[in-house]
Each structure stands twice: as C-alpha cells, then as structure tokens.
Design an enzyme around this catalytic site. Structure first.
Site, short mmCIF file in Angstrom:
data_model
loop_
_atom_site.label_atom_id
_atom_site.label_comp_id
_atom_site.label_asym_id
_atom_site.label_seq_id
_atom_site.Cartn_x
_atom_site.Cartn_y
_atom_site.Cartn_z
N ALA A 11 -0.18 -3.63 -4.39
CA ALA A 11 -1.24 -2.61 -4.38
C ALA A 11 -0.75 -1.25 -3.90
O ALA A 11 -1.44 -0.25 -4.05
CB ALA A 11 -2.39 -3.06 -3.49
N ARG A 16 7.77 6.59 -2.85
CA ARG A 16 9.19 6.98 -2.90
C ARG A 16 9.78 6.87 -4.30
O ARG A 16 10.85 7.40 -4.56
CB ARG A 16 9.98 6.12 -1.90
CG ARG A 16 9.65 6.46 -0.45
CD ARG A 16 10.09 5.37 0.51
NE ARG A 16 9.16 4.25 0.57
CZ ARG A 16 9.26 3.20 1.38
NH1 ARG A 16 10.29 3.11 2.20
NH2 ARG A 16 8.36 2.23 1.38
N THR A 79 0.07 -3.81 4.58
CA THR A 79 0.40 -5.15 4.06
C THR A 79 -0.47 -6.26 4.66
O THR A 79 -0.79 -7.23 3.98
CB THR A 79 1.90 -5.46 4.27
OG1 THR A 79 2.28 -5.10 5.60
CG2 THR A 79 2.75 -4.68 3.29
#
Ligand code: UD1
Ligand code: MG
Length: 468
Positions: A11, A16, A79
């Site tokens: 998700a 980056r 997370t």
C-alpha cells in the site's frame, strides 16, 4: 481450517522510486515485482494470500491474479497499520500468519517455509527473517540478546551510531502466531514520524514475556528491498542471473549469460543454444535444439525445435521446427511461419500463415495472407493489403512462384502452382498453374497474343523470382 495465511504489504507510496507507477508494479524479469512475491508464497504452500493495497490501489488490484483477496488501507499509516487492515481478511481459523513486503521480491519459497517452521514449531510468537549485508544503510537493524533471539528492531532514522554499525538487517518478512498478532497489532504506539511500525511489535512481545526468534537468510543478496531504481536494477541483474542458471542447469547452452535477457516466464527446451545479445521476453517458448541469436529479440513467441533465429525480431509470432529466420527479419504479431521455411533479409510478415518449406529470402512484405507450402516469394514482393480503409486478405496456393517485385493487390488469390512475372501487378485472382505478367497482370498467353497483334513483344518475361 486454514493453518497458514500470508499478508503482502503493497500500500505504500514508494516515494523513493520517483514514479507514477506504484512501486510494487515495477517489473522484474518482465513481471511486476509483487507477482514474484505472490508466486513464491504459493510455492511455499501458504493457503491464503491477502494483499494490502492503498497507493495506486486500482492499478495494483488490476494486476493481481484472479481470486486473490485484496484489502485497502486508507490512509497509509505505516506497516503495522497495514497488517491490522490485512488481518481483517485473514480467516479466523488461521494459526500462523506470514507478513512480507511487496517490495522484497527475490525471497525464495523455502525461506517462507523456514520462517513458518521456526514459528510453528517453537514458542516464539514472532519469527523474523534477518540477513547480514555489506551495506545495511536504509534498513531496520536487528539487535539480538545473548541467546541469539531478537531484542529489538531499530529503524535507521531512530538508530544511534553503535546500532547503525550493526550489519544484520530486518528483511521485512515475518511469521506470527495468528491469535497473538490479532490481539496485539492494534496496540503498536505511533512512532516519532506518526507512522505505526510493524517492527515495534518486537517490544510488545518482549514486554509481555514472549519470545521473538530470528531466522538468518543464507543468501543475503536475495533479501534486497526495492526502495529506489538503483536497487531495482540490482535486483533485475540478480534475478536474470538466477533465471539463466536455472536454464543452464536444465540443459540449455547460454554462450554469454551477461549479454542475454530471459524473462521469468520463458520456457526453453533441452539443448537449445542462446547466443550473445539475445532477449527472450514474455511467455516465449523455445523448442529443443533451437538456436536463438546472436542478436535476436523474441517477445511472447513460440520457436519450434531446431529452428534458428538470428539478428531478427519476433513478436507474438510462431516459428515451426527447422525453420530459419534472419538475419534482419521481422515477424510481427500473428505471423505463423511453418516448418522448414527460410525467411531472410528484411522480410516482414504480419498476421499471416506461411506454409511448410516456403521461402522468402529477401526484402518483402507479407501481411494478412495465407501462404501455402513450398511457395517462393521473390525479392520485393508486397502484399498490398490496405486499401486506405480496410485490411484485405491475400491467398497464395501451394507451390506458387511469386516473381521479384510482384505487387499483390488484396483481396486476391494466387492459385496453387501459379507464377507471377517480375514486376507483375496482380489485381485479379490467378487460377492454379497459370502464369501472369505485366501491369495489370494477365495470363502470359493473352499478353503474348495481344503483343504479337500490336507487333511488339514486351512485358512477357516470366520468372525473375530471386532464389537463395
Ligand atoms: C521496512 C521495515 C524495515 C526493513 C525494511 C526491509 C518497518 C517500519 N520497517 O522499511 O525494518 O528493514 O522494510 O525492506 O516496517 N506499506 C504499506 N502501508 C504503509 C506503509 C508501507 O502497505 O502504510 C508497505 C509498502 O508498500 C512496502 C512495505 O510495506 O511494500 C514496506 O514499506 P517501506 O516503506 O518500503 O518500508 P521500509 O522503509 O523499506
Ligand atoms: Mg521498503
């Protein structure tokens, strides 16, 4: 009863990567990295797989195999939050839950099995996968206690200098006792950044007097997490080497593996030889003893046994056994080249069936055609298949001989055994075993007769087909 389930975290935004494509859909060896993870979990016999989507959810869900459960995490709060959401889709009867990341795509199936075994057989509520790496920058570090169990996972941003020096990293792959995870994942406190870190479950477990055990990955290079495109390129190189080695071990010669690209789904028969500078992409199938390359580019195509394709492009096409393609041929989507054909320099074939033993040695275009067996297509032949509005078909019967520079104005049928003279412009059907010449092409007898009447004898050359 479901013994084991897996939650795949997919998700996150993947900032980056600096990409508009969701990170987990970036391809590795021709497939989105997320699908590599799902495949490995399936091979590890995990019974239920749940993907947590969020950023780019629609795109990610569209890429999932049919029947796979997806659940959305909105907003993306870290997370631990993602796992909390994922648990809503894990069946109540599940006993062990593997959690892994969609951006850690090279983990082999047996590592999932090892984690599962470690957690299921021991008394730890959580087993995590660790790896010793040369450069741990960017990863969470695993801090161990005297027994070798996990004492903490410290994220890079929160680590002091001594902790940063630890070269053992958290891979981002875990196995939990399902009931314990369900009861505790919502209790993770917010980190300094406001995100809920899954790694903080370690502290919760230890505070409750539970154990967190560690499994060390034997090949650290396969634990790489893809956070930017430099890591993506590194993973691509590794995966391609693994793929090449798998084929070589199965009896395929790859002359120079470093110059060859083979996608994950490609199948190659025994004793095939892959020459330098070759790319085999998509779900291509290469037959036994075929020789591909040097410098061939094969995409989603079937190449028959003992066929040879060199310095050519073959896309969504098929090549029969013992055929020879190239150099510089272009087989486009829907080209079906029969056994023993010889297709040569600058020959282009699109959406056409070419019968067995047919020869098309030189520059020419065959499109929307059905060509029989043992036909000779002379240099410069063009099937004029497009009338400005629609595509029209050309039919060429067995054993026909198409002279050099013939223009076949479709729709048109050239009968079996018929011949066209060099430079013929064929606007009408040619009966079997008939020779036509001229522009517009007419049977050679008619032309000869009218030429004699007019006192001249032009344009009656036959043949002119360029041969090997
Ligand atoms: C994470 C681990 C780190 C580990 C590293 C390994 C945490 C806090 N840190 O860091 O210890 O060394 O992986 O690669 O877990 N995701 C969601 N929802 C969210 C946030 C992330 O589903 O709200 C997904 C991402 O899409 C990604 C995975 O979780 O697939 C990991 O997230 P990422 O941001 O890449 O974490 P890392 O910084 O790599
Ligand atoms: Mg990551």
């Amino acid at each position: 009863m479901v013994a084991s389930a897996a939650i795949v975290l997919a998700a996150g935004q993947g900032t980056r990567m600096r990409s508009r494509l969701p990170k987990v859909l970036h391809p590795l060896a021709g497939r989105p990295m997320l699908l590599h993870v799902l495949d490995a979990l399936a091979r590890a016999s995990v019974e239920e797989r749940v993907v947590v989507t969020g950023h780019g959810a629609e795109q990610v869900e569209a890429a999932l195999p049919d029947g796979l459960a997806a659940v959305r995490q909105e907003p993306q709060l870290g997370t631990a939050d993602a796992v909390r959401v994922g648990m809503t889709r894990v069946p109540a009867s599940t006993r062990h839950v593997i959690v892994t990341s969609g951006d850690v795509p090279l983990l082999p199936a047996d590592l999932f099995g090892a984690l599962l075994h470690e957690q299921a057989e021991g008394d730890a509520v959580m087993a995590l996968l660790a790896a010793r790496v040369g450069d741990p920058t960017g990863y969470g570090r695993v801090v161990r206690d005297a027994d070798g169990d996990c004492r903490a996972i410290v994220e890079e941003t929160d680590a002091d200098e001594a902790t940063r020096a630890i070269a053992e990293i958290n891979v981002g792959c875990y196995c939990f006792d399902a009931a314990w995870l369900r009861a505790n994942v919502g209790d993770v406190p917010a980190s300094a950044s406001g995100e809920f870190y899954l790694t903080d479950l370690v502290a919760l477990a230890l505070a409750a007097g539970r154990r967190v055990s560690v499994v060390t990955a034997p090949r650290a290079e396969l634990t790489i997490g893809i956070n930017d495109r430099v890591a993506l390129a590194g993973a691509e190189q590794l995966m391609r080497r693994e793929i090449a080695e798998r084929h070589m071990r199965a009896g395929v010669t790859i002359v120079d593996p470093s110059s060859v690209r083979i996608d994950a789904e490609v199948q190659i028969g025994q004793d095939a030889r892959i020459e330098p500078g070759t790319t085999l992409l998509g779900a291509s199938v290469i037959g036994q003893e075929a020789v591909i390359g040097p410098n061939a580019h094969v995409v989603a195509s079937r190449i028959g046994p003992r066929a040879h394709v060199w310095a050519s492009i073959v896309e969504e096409a098929s090549v029969g056994e013992d055929a020879e393609i190239g150099p510089f041929s272009h087989l486009r989507p829907g080209a079906e080249v029969g056994p023993r054909c010889r297709i040569g320099n600058y020959a282009e074939i699109k959406n056409s069936r070419i019968g067995a033993g047919t020869q098309q040695h030189h520059f020419s275009y065959v499109g929307d055609a059905d060509v029989g067996d043992d036909v000779n297509i002379g240099a410069g032949t063009v099937t004029a298949n497009y009338d400005g509005e629609q595509k029209n078909a050309t039919l060429i019967g067995d054993g026909a001989f198409i002279g050099s520079d013939s223009m076949l104005i479709a729709p048109v049928t050239i009968g079996a055994g018929a011949r066209t003279g060099a430079g013929a412009v064929v606007t009408r059907d040619v009966p079997p075993n008939t020779t036509v010449v001229g522009m517009p092409a007419r049977p050679i007898e008619l032309r000869r007769r009218s030429a004699t009447t007019a006192g001249e004898d032009r344009n009656t050359q036959t043949g002119g087909g360029s041969t090997p």
